[in-house]
Design an enzyme around this catalytic site. Structure first.
Site, PDB file in Angstrom:
ATOM      1  N   LYS A  42      42.967  29.634  31.617  1.00 14.65           N
ATOM      2  CA  LYS A  42      43.980  30.659  31.534  1.00 14.65           C
ATOM      3  C   LYS A  42      44.385  31.152  32.921  1.00 14.65           C
ATOM      4  O   LYS A  42      45.408  31.795  33.091  1.00 14.65           O
ATOM      5  CB  LYS A  42      43.424  31.871  30.760  1.00 14.65           C
ATOM      6  CG  LYS A  42      42.916  31.552  29.376  1.00 14.65           C
ATOM      7  CD  LYS A  42      42.176  32.788  28.809  1.00 14.65           C
ATOM      8  CE  LYS A  42      41.404  32.395  27.587  1.00 14.65           C
ATOM      9  NZ  LYS A  42      40.442  33.459  27.203  1.00 14.65           N
ATOM     10  N   GLY A  43      43.528  30.912  33.904  1.00  8.87           N
ATOM     11  CA  GLY A  43      43.687  31.546  35.213  1.00  8.87           C
ATOM     12  C   GLY A  43      45.014  31.337  35.906  1.00  8.87           C
ATOM     13  O   GLY A  43      45.477  32.202  36.648  1.00  8.87           O
ATOM     14  N   GLU A  98      46.906  25.243  39.377  1.00  7.98           N
ATOM     15  CA  GLU A  98      45.632  25.955  39.177  1.00  7.98           C
ATOM     16  C   GLU A  98      45.632  27.271  39.946  1.00  7.98           C
ATOM     17  O   GLU A  98      46.368  27.431  40.920  1.00  7.98           O
ATOM     18  CB  GLU A  98      44.473  25.094  39.693  1.00  7.98           C
ATOM     19  CG  GLU A  98      43.700  24.377  38.627  1.00  7.98           C
ATOM     20  CD  GLU A  98      42.932  25.304  37.688  1.00  7.98           C
ATOM     21  OE1 GLU A  98      43.189  26.513  37.653  1.00  7.98           O
ATOM     22  OE2 GLU A  98      42.067  24.786  36.967  1.00  7.98           O
ATOM     23  N   ASP A  99      44.770  28.179  39.537  1.00  7.97           N
ATOM     24  CA  ASP A  99      44.619  29.417  40.300  1.00  7.97           C
ATOM     25  C   ASP A  99      43.633  29.223  41.446  1.00  7.97           C
ATOM     26  O   ASP A  99      43.855  29.719  42.545  1.00  7.97           O
ATOM     27  CB  ASP A  99      44.182  30.581  39.403  1.00  7.97           C
ATOM     28  CG  ASP A  99      42.922  30.276  38.610  1.00  7.97           C
ATOM     29  OD1 ASP A  99      42.580  29.088  38.435  1.00  7.97           O
ATOM     30  OD2 ASP A  99      42.259  31.225  38.157  1.00  7.97           O
ATOM     31  N   ASP A 102      37.442  25.505  43.394  1.00  6.35           N
ATOM     32  CA  ASP A 102      36.158  26.063  43.813  1.00  6.35           C
ATOM     33  C   ASP A 102      35.190  24.904  44.113  1.00  6.35           C
ATOM     34  O   ASP A 102      35.306  24.271  45.159  1.00  6.35           O
ATOM     35  CB  ASP A 102      35.676  26.988  42.684  1.00  6.35           C
ATOM     36  CG  ASP A 102      34.484  27.837  43.041  1.00  6.35           C
ATOM     37  OD1 ASP A 102      34.043  27.789  44.196  1.00  6.35           O
ATOM     38  OD2 ASP A 102      33.963  28.549  42.168  1.00  6.35           O
ATOM     39  N   LYS A 130      38.581  27.480  47.840  1.00  8.90           N
ATOM     40  CA  LYS A 130      37.318  27.879  48.458  1.00  8.90           C
ATOM     41  C   LYS A 130      36.622  26.613  48.962  1.00  8.90           C
ATOM     42  O   LYS A 130      35.715  26.092  48.292  1.00  8.90           O
ATOM     43  CB  LYS A 130      36.409  28.542  47.412  1.00  8.90           C
ATOM     44  CG  LYS A 130      36.640  30.012  47.155  1.00  8.90           C
ATOM     45  CD  LYS A 130      35.559  30.543  46.202  1.00  8.90           C
ATOM     46  CE  LYS A 130      35.782  32.015  45.896  1.00  8.90           C
ATOM     47  NZ  LYS A 130      34.854  32.501  44.855  1.00  8.90           N
ATOM     48  N   PHE A 151      33.760  37.305  45.410  1.00  7.89           N
ATOM     49  CA  PHE A 151      34.076  37.429  43.992  1.00  7.89           C
ATOM     50  C   PHE A 151      35.432  38.086  43.863  1.00  7.89           C
ATOM     51  O   PHE A 151      35.580  39.281  44.075  1.00  7.89           O
ATOM     52  CB  PHE A 151      33.011  38.257  43.268  1.00  7.89           C
ATOM     53  CG  PHE A 151      32.895  37.858  41.835  1.00  7.89           C
ATOM     54  CD1 PHE A 151      34.028  37.706  41.036  1.00  7.89           C
ATOM     55  CD2 PHE A 151      31.656  37.584  41.274  1.00  7.89           C
ATOM     56  CE1 PHE A 151      33.935  37.313  39.717  1.00  7.89           C
ATOM     57  CE2 PHE A 151      31.549  37.189  39.941  1.00  7.89           C
ATOM     58  CZ  PHE A 151      32.690  37.063  39.168  1.00  7.89           C
ATOM     59  N   ASP A 158      39.807  36.145  36.562  1.00 12.11           N
ATOM     60  CA  ASP A 158      39.063  37.107  35.750  1.00 12.11           C
ATOM     61  C   ASP A 158      37.612  37.270  36.166  1.00 12.11           C
ATOM     62  O   ASP A 158      37.049  36.436  36.891  1.00 12.11           O
ATOM     63  CB  ASP A 158      39.061  36.652  34.283  1.00 12.11           C
ATOM     64  CG  ASP A 158      38.108  35.472  34.044  1.00 12.11           C
ATOM     65  OD1 ASP A 158      38.195  34.484  34.817  1.00 12.11           O
ATOM     66  OD2 ASP A 158      37.266  35.552  33.130  1.00 12.11           O
ATOM     67  N   ARG A 164      42.572  40.143  34.826  1.00 13.25           N
ATOM     68  CA  ARG A 164      43.619  39.137  35.055  1.00 13.25           C
ATOM     69  C   ARG A 164      44.974  39.800  35.290  1.00 13.25           C
ATOM     70  O   ARG A 164      45.861  39.221  35.901  1.00 13.25           O
ATOM     71  CB  ARG A 164      43.740  38.202  33.845  1.00 13.25           C
ATOM     72  CG  ARG A 164      42.544  37.306  33.584  1.00 13.25           C
ATOM     73  CD  ARG A 164      42.934  36.219  32.580  1.00 13.25           C
ATOM     74  NE  ARG A 164      41.813  35.583  31.913  1.00 13.25           N
ATOM     75  CZ  ARG A 164      41.158  34.518  32.376  1.00 13.25           C
ATOM     76  NH1 ARG A 164      41.503  33.991  33.529  1.00 13.25           N
ATOM     77  NH2 ARG A 164      40.168  33.989  31.697  1.00 13.25           N
TER      78      ARG A 164
HETATM   79  C1  PRP Z   1      38.457  28.326  36.972  1.00  9.70           C
HETATM   80  C2  PRP Z   1      39.718  27.748  37.605  1.00  9.70           C
HETATM   81  C3  PRP Z   1      39.481  26.275  37.553  1.00  9.70           C
HETATM   82  C4  PRP Z   1      37.994  26.171  37.720  1.00  9.70           C
HETATM   83  C5  PRP Z   1      37.687  25.891  39.154  1.00  9.70           C
HETATM   84  O1  PRP Z   1      38.619  28.329  35.586  1.00  9.70           O
HETATM   85  O2  PRP Z   1      40.874  28.118  36.898  1.00  9.70           O
HETATM   86  O3  PRP Z   1      39.875  25.692  36.346  1.00  9.70           O
HETATM   87  O4  PRP Z   1      37.426  27.444  37.354  1.00  9.70           O
HETATM   88  O5  PRP Z   1      36.309  25.805  39.330  1.00  9.70           O
HETATM   89  P1  PRP Z   1      35.597  24.516  39.908  1.00  9.70           P
HETATM   90  O6  PRP Z   1      36.409  24.045  41.091  1.00  9.70           O
HETATM   91  O7  PRP Z   1      34.249  25.039  40.318  1.00  9.70           O
HETATM   92  O8  PRP Z   1      35.508  23.493  38.827  1.00  9.70           O
HETATM   93  P2  PRP Z   1      37.619  29.097  34.622  1.00  9.70           P
HETATM   94  O9  PRP Z   1      36.615  28.106  34.082  1.00  9.70           O
HETATM   95  O10 PRP Z   1      37.073  30.316  35.292  1.00  9.70           O
HETATM   96  O11 PRP Z   1      38.546  29.478  33.392  1.00  9.70           O
HETATM   97  P3  PRP Z   1      39.854  30.420  33.346  1.00  9.70           P
HETATM   98  O12 PRP Z   1      40.950  29.686  34.085  1.00  9.70           O
HETATM   99  O13 PRP Z   1      40.160  30.545  31.888  1.00  9.70           O
HETATM  100  O14 PRP Z   1      39.520  31.743  33.996  1.00  9.70           O
END
Ligand code: PRP
Length: 179
Positions: A42-43, A98-99, A102, A130, A151, A158, A164
């Site tokens: 959802k991000g 993507e948001d 990571d 990141k 964080f 979120d 959000r």
């Molecule tokens: C977040 C973000 C990516 C993922 C990145 O989603 O939107 O999809 O984590 O992390 P990574 O590089 O460590 O794989 P999240 O699982 O928090 O779900 P959301 O988008 O619904 O908040």
């Protein structure tokens, strides 16, 4: 400012200028082409809404909801798909939005999955990156800004599904997650 936020990392003006810059890069690179923009729920929803309306190229919109788990010998094997595409991307240009990038585990697996569907190309646009957290060899083709390992919440990001809706990206006060 929200009482749970200890500082602002990216205010509304900076977000606006990042979105404008990224849209400019995408409009330039895909000029004359058609692209399927895939928002990852959802991000990315808030960022995507702002970015998408600045695109001047021929584009369609689709969504996926995904997560990754463990490590697999096949890159796409660790992908958990909660909502899949409703578009046939074979022979098409795909732009993932993507948001945050990571560890890279999710996007690495997602990219591998999408490549198996024979698109013409797959690129990645992320609002935040990141790099210090990376576990998989993946880089964004379009990146809003690099961030340290803090964080952060807001503008789609979120903590436990909250925050959000904040119009900026803020640093979450440790008192919230150390409860
Ligand atoms: C977040 C973000 C990516 C993922 C990145 O989603 O939107 O999809 O984590 O992390 P990574 O590089 O460590 O794989 P999240 O699982 O928090 O779900 P959301 O988008 O619904 O908040």
């Amino acid at each position: 400012m929200n009482k749970d936020i200890s500082g602002i990392l990216c205010d509304e003006a900076e977000l606006d200028s990042i979105v404008k810059r990224l849209a400019g890069e995408i409009n330039r690179d895909y000029a004359g082409k058609s692209v399927v923009v895939v928002g990852i729920l959802k991000g990315s929803a808030i960022f995507l809404a702002d970015l998408f309306r600045r695109l001047e190229i021929d584009c369609t919109l689709d969504f996926m909801a995904v997560s990754s788990y463990g490590s697999e010998t096949i890159p796409s094997g660790s992908l958990r798909i909660e909502k899949n595409l409703s578009t046939d991307i074979s022979g098409k240009h795909v732009l993932i939005v993507e948001d945050i990038l990571d560890t890279g585990n999710t996007l690495y697996a997602l990219k591998a999955y999408l490549e198996e569907l024979h698109p013409c190309s797959v690129r990645l646009c992320t609002l935040l990156d990141k790099p210090s957290r990376r576990e998989k060899p993946i880089t964004a083709d379009y990146c809003g800004r690099e961030v340290e390992n803090q964080f952060i919440v807001g503008y789609g990001l979120d903590y436990d599904e909250h925050y959000r809706n904040l119009p900026y990206i803020g640093i979450l006060s440790p008192s919230v997650y150390r409860k």
